[in-house]
Design a protein around this motif. Structure first.
Motif, PDB file in Angstrom:
ATOM      1  N   ALA A 213      38.729  15.333   5.894  1.00  9.30           N
ATOM      2  CA  ALA A 213      38.218  16.695   5.681  1.00  9.30           C
ATOM      3  C   ALA A 213      38.551  17.211   4.281  1.00  9.30           C
ATOM      4  O   ALA A 213      37.785  17.981   3.693  1.00  9.30           O
ATOM      5  CB  ALA A 213      38.783  17.637   6.735  1.00  9.30           C
ATOM      6  N   SER A 214      39.689  16.768   3.727  1.00 12.13           N
ATOM      7  CA  SER A 214      40.107  17.252   2.405  1.00 12.13           C
ATOM      8  C   SER A 214      39.174  16.797   1.289  1.00 12.13           C
ATOM      9  O   SER A 214      39.215  17.332   0.181  1.00 12.13           O
ATOM     10  CB  SER A 214      41.538  16.781   2.104  1.00 12.13           C
ATOM     11  N   HIS A 215      38.329  15.814   1.580  1.00 14.33           N
ATOM     12  CA  HIS A 215      37.386  15.318   0.571  1.00 14.33           C
ATOM     13  C   HIS A 215      36.087  16.135   0.542  1.00 14.33           C
ATOM     14  O   HIS A 215      35.281  15.962  -0.367  1.00 14.33           O
ATOM     15  CB  HIS A 215      37.055  13.846   0.830  1.00 14.33           C
ATOM     16  N   PHE A 216      35.865  16.970   1.541  1.00 13.63           N
ATOM     17  CA  PHE A 216      34.640  17.776   1.608  1.00 13.63           C
ATOM     18  C   PHE A 216      34.940  19.185   1.099  1.00 13.63           C
ATOM     19  O   PHE A 216      35.791  19.888   1.652  1.00 13.63           O
ATOM     20  CB  PHE A 216      34.124  17.841   3.054  1.00 13.63           C
ATOM     21  N   ILE A 217      34.237  19.579   0.036  1.00 18.50           N
ATOM     22  CA  ILE A 217      34.496  20.885  -0.578  1.00 18.50           C
ATOM     23  C   ILE A 217      33.187  21.610  -0.861  1.00 18.50           C
ATOM     24  O   ILE A 217      32.110  21.018  -0.866  1.00 18.50           O
ATOM     25  CB  ILE A 217      35.308  20.739  -1.888  1.00 18.50           C
ATOM     26  N   SER A 218      33.306  22.910  -1.099  1.00 14.59           N
ATOM     27  CA  SER A 218      32.160  23.708  -1.537  1.00 14.59           C
ATOM     28  C   SER A 218      32.100  23.657  -3.062  1.00 14.59           C
ATOM     29  O   SER A 218      33.060  23.222  -3.715  1.00 14.59           O
ATOM     30  CB  SER A 218      32.323  25.151  -1.069  1.00 14.59           C
TER      31      SER A 218
ATOM     32  N   TYR B 215      35.281  13.385  -4.193  1.00 13.87           N
ATOM     33  CA  TYR B 215      34.988  14.503  -3.294  1.00 13.87           C
ATOM     34  C   TYR B 215      33.488  14.570  -3.017  1.00 13.87           C
ATOM     35  O   TYR B 215      32.673  14.079  -3.803  1.00 13.87           O
ATOM     36  CB  TYR B 215      35.448  15.832  -3.910  1.00 13.87           C
ATOM     37  N   ILE B 216      33.177  15.219  -1.899  1.00 10.60           N
ATOM     38  CA  ILE B 216      31.781  15.485  -1.547  1.00 10.60           C
ATOM     39  C   ILE B 216      31.566  16.994  -1.656  1.00 10.60           C
ATOM     40  O   ILE B 216      32.314  17.777  -1.058  1.00 10.60           O
ATOM     41  CB  ILE B 216      31.451  15.009  -0.113  1.00 10.60           C
ATOM     42  N   VAL B 217      30.562  17.381  -2.415  1.00 11.46           N
ATOM     43  CA  VAL B 217      30.230  18.789  -2.605  1.00 11.46           C
ATOM     44  C   VAL B 217      28.876  19.052  -1.963  1.00 11.46           C
ATOM     45  O   VAL B 217      27.867  18.499  -2.398  1.00 11.46           O
ATOM     46  CB  VAL B 217      30.159  19.152  -4.107  1.00 11.46           C
ATOM     47  N   ASN B 218      28.846  19.890  -0.932  1.00 13.32           N
ATOM     48  CA  ASN B 218      27.557  20.309  -0.366  1.00 13.32           C
ATOM     49  C   ASN B 218      27.263  21.702  -0.897  1.00 13.32           C
ATOM     50  O   ASN B 218      27.939  22.673  -0.556  1.00 13.32           O
ATOM     51  CB  ASN B 218      27.569  20.309   1.162  1.00 13.32           C
ATOM     52  N   ALA B 219      26.245  21.803  -1.743  1.00 10.86           N
ATOM     53  CA  ALA B 219      25.965  23.052  -2.448  1.00 10.86           C
ATOM     54  C   ALA B 219      25.023  23.979  -1.695  1.00 10.86           C
ATOM     55  O   ALA B 219      24.732  25.076  -2.169  1.00 10.86           O
ATOM     56  CB  ALA B 219      25.376  22.732  -3.827  1.00 10.86           C
ATOM     57  N   HIS B 220      24.515  23.561  -0.529  1.00 15.10           N
ATOM     58  CA  HIS B 220      23.567  24.418   0.196  1.00 15.10           C
ATOM     59  C   HIS B 220      24.319  25.566   0.874  1.00 15.10           C
ATOM     60  O   HIS B 220      25.290  25.340   1.608  1.00 15.10           O
ATOM     61  CB  HIS B 220      22.792  23.612   1.241  1.00 15.10           C
ATOM     62  N   PRO B 221      23.874  26.817   0.663  1.00 15.90           N
ATOM     63  CA  PRO B 221      24.594  27.954   1.250  1.00 15.90           C
ATOM     64  C   PRO B 221      24.416  28.068   2.764  1.00 15.90           C
ATOM     65  O   PRO B 221      25.211  28.741   3.426  1.00 15.90           O
ATOM     66  CB  PRO B 221      23.969  29.165   0.535  1.00 15.90           C
ATOM     67  N   GLN B 222      23.369  27.424   3.313  1.00 16.07           N
ATOM     68  CA  GLN B 222      23.111  27.523   4.749  1.00 16.07           C
ATOM     69  C   GLN B 222      23.463  26.203   5.443  1.00 16.07           C
ATOM     70  O   GLN B 222      22.613  25.519   6.001  1.00 16.07           O
ATOM     71  CB  GLN B 222      21.647  27.891   5.005  1.00 16.07           C
ATOM     72  N   SER B 223      24.735  25.856   5.377  1.00 15.32           N
ATOM     73  CA  SER B 223      25.198  24.631   6.028  1.00 15.32           C
ATOM     74  C   SER B 223      26.547  24.893   6.679  1.00 15.32           C
ATOM     75  O   SER B 223      27.320  25.757   6.242  1.00 15.32           O
ATOM     76  CB  SER B 223      25.316  23.482   5.019  1.00 15.32           C
ATOM     77  N   PHE B 224      26.814  24.151   7.733  1.00 16.14           N
ATOM     78  CA  PHE B 224      28.085  24.267   8.448  1.00 16.14           C
ATOM     79  C   PHE B 224      28.561  22.859   8.746  1.00 16.14           C
ATOM     80  O   PHE B 224      27.871  22.084   9.410  1.00 16.14           O
ATOM     81  CB  PHE B 224      27.904  25.072   9.740  1.00 16.14           C
TER      82      PHE B 224
END
Length: 325
Positions: free
Chosen positions: A175-180, A155-164
Motif C-alpha cells: 500500500a505504501s507504494h500507491f500515492i496520489s 511508486y504508483i501515482v493514480n492522478a484521476h480525481p474520481q478513483s478509490f
C-alpha cells in the motif's frame, strides 16, 4: 525552486500517429473503434502525466534531474518505459503514472488488479508489478553501464480525481507504494531524508548518467499496419478540408479550396504531409506526396515539401523530407 528537467513531458508521438490514422480511415472501417479506444487510453495516460508533472515541479532541489517518458532498452534488447524518473546523487525514484477512475482493488496474494466502473468489473494490468519490474530493469540497465549503485524507489501515482483504491487483504508494505499526485513531493522528501548521508554519485558521474539516459532514449513509434491489421489500400488518400473534413479539396495557388464547404485553407497540405509521414513512417519525396495527396503535378508536391519540412536529406542527388509535426 530549482530542479533540472533533462527530458521534458511531450505529447507522445503515438498519439499523433493515431490521430492521423483516425482521419484517414473510412467511417465504416472495422478498425476505427479500436483506434478511438487507443486514443482515449493514451490521452488519459498523458493527462495523468501532466498532473504528475505539476507536482514534481514543486520539489525544491538543485540535485535532481527529471525525465519524462524515458524509454530504454535492456542489455538483452527488451524495451521498458518509465513515465517519470527522478535521478539524484543518493537515489533514483521512478513513478508509474495512471489516470484510472472507478473502484480499483488489488489482491496482493493473487496479484489480481480489478477496476469496477459503471457496474462492470474487469481485470487490468497490475501497476505494482509494472513499477516493480521497471525498477528491476532500470537496475540492470545501470549495472550494464557500470553506474555506481544507489537505491531505486518506485511508486504508483493514480492522478484521476474520481478513483478509490483498496488492497484486500490488507498489505501495508504494498500500500505504501500507491500515492496520489500530491504525495510525490512528500515521498521525495522522505526518501531524501533517509538517504542524505549515504554514498552518492559525484558531479561527473551525475553528468555522465544524465547524458547516457538521454542518448539511450528510443521513442516509441507504432507500426500502424501490423498493430491494427490494416492494409495500405485502406488509408484514404487526398487532401482533407480542415473545416468540414471533406476529401474534395483542390490546390489553388498557395491555398487549398474545399468543394464542399467552399472555404480555403493553407493547412490542408501541411496536415496531409504529417498524415503521410506519421502513418507510413517513411521520408517523403515529391513523387510519393503527389500520389498520396492526389496533387495534379509533382511540382506542387515539391513546393509543398519545400515550405513545410523539418529536415531535408540529399542522397545520390535525390531529396528526402521529414515534415514539420
Amino acid at each position: 525552486m530549482i530542479n533540472l528537467i533533462s527530458k521534458s513531458l511531450a505529447v507522445p508521438e503515438t498519439l499523433f500517429q493515431l490521430s492521423s490514422l483516425k482521419n484517414r480511415l473510412h467511417p465504416s472501417n472495422s478498425n476505427l473503434a479500436s483506434v478511438y479506444s487507443d486514443i482515449e487510453k493514451r490521452e488519459a495516460g498523458h493527462k495523468g502525466e501532466k498532473i504528475a508533472e505539476y507536482y514534481v515541479r514543486l520539489i525544491d532541489s538543485e540535485q535532481i534531474n527529471i525525465f519524462h517518458g524515458l524509454r530504454l532498452r535492456t542489455p538483452k534488447g527488451h524495451f521498458f518505459q518509465i513515465d517519470l524518473l527522478l535521478v539524484s546523487p543518493q537515489f533514483h525514484i521512478l513513478f508509474e503514472v495512471k489516470y484510472q477512475r472507478g473502484n480499483l482493488q488489488l489482491n496482493p496474494q493473487t496479484k489480481e488488479y480489478t477496476q469496477e466502473l459503471n457496474g462492470e468489473v474487469k481485470k487490468i494490468a497490475n501497476p505494482f508489478e509494472q513499477s516493480n519490474l521497471h525498477a528491476y530493469l532500470l537496475k540492470l540497465w545501470l549495472d550494464a553501464r557500470g553506474v555506481q549503485e544507489v537505491p531505486i524507489y518506485h511508486y504508483i501515482v493514480n492522478a484521476h480525481p474520481q478513483s478509490f483504491f483498496t488492497i484486500n487483504p490488507s498489505d501495508l508494505k504494498i500500500a505504501s507504494h500507491f500515492i496520489s499526485p500530491k504525495g510525490i513531493v512528500q515521498e521525495y522528501s522522505k526518501v531524501h531524508k533517509s538517504t542524505q548521508f549515504k554514498s552518492a554519485l559525484n558531479n561527473s558521474q551525475m553528468n555522465n548518467l544524465t547524458n547516457q539516459l538521454i542518448e539511450n532514449h528510443e521513442e516509441l513509434y507504432l507500426n500502424i499496419f501490423s498493430n491494427y491489421s490494416i492494409k495500405k489500400t485502406e488509408i484514404q488518400r487526398g487532401l482533407i478540408c480542415v473545416y468540414c473534413g471533406s476529401f474534395h479539396v483542390e490546390k489553388k495557388g498557395n491555398q487549398f479550396k474545399c468543394h464542399e464547404c467552399k472555404r480555403n485553407s493553407s493547412l490542408s497540405g501541411r496536415n496531409g504531409l504529417k498524415d503521410q509521414y506519421l502513418i507510413f513512417r517513411k521520408e517523403l519525396t515529391p513523387t510519393s506526396v503527389q500520389e498520396f495527396l492526389d496533387l495534379d503535378t509533382r511540382y506542387q508536391a515539391y513546393r509543398l515539401l519545400e515550405s513545410n519540412y523539418e529536415k531535408k536529406i540529399i542522397r545520390q542527388g535525390k531529396a528526402f523530407y521529414i515534415p514539420k509535426l
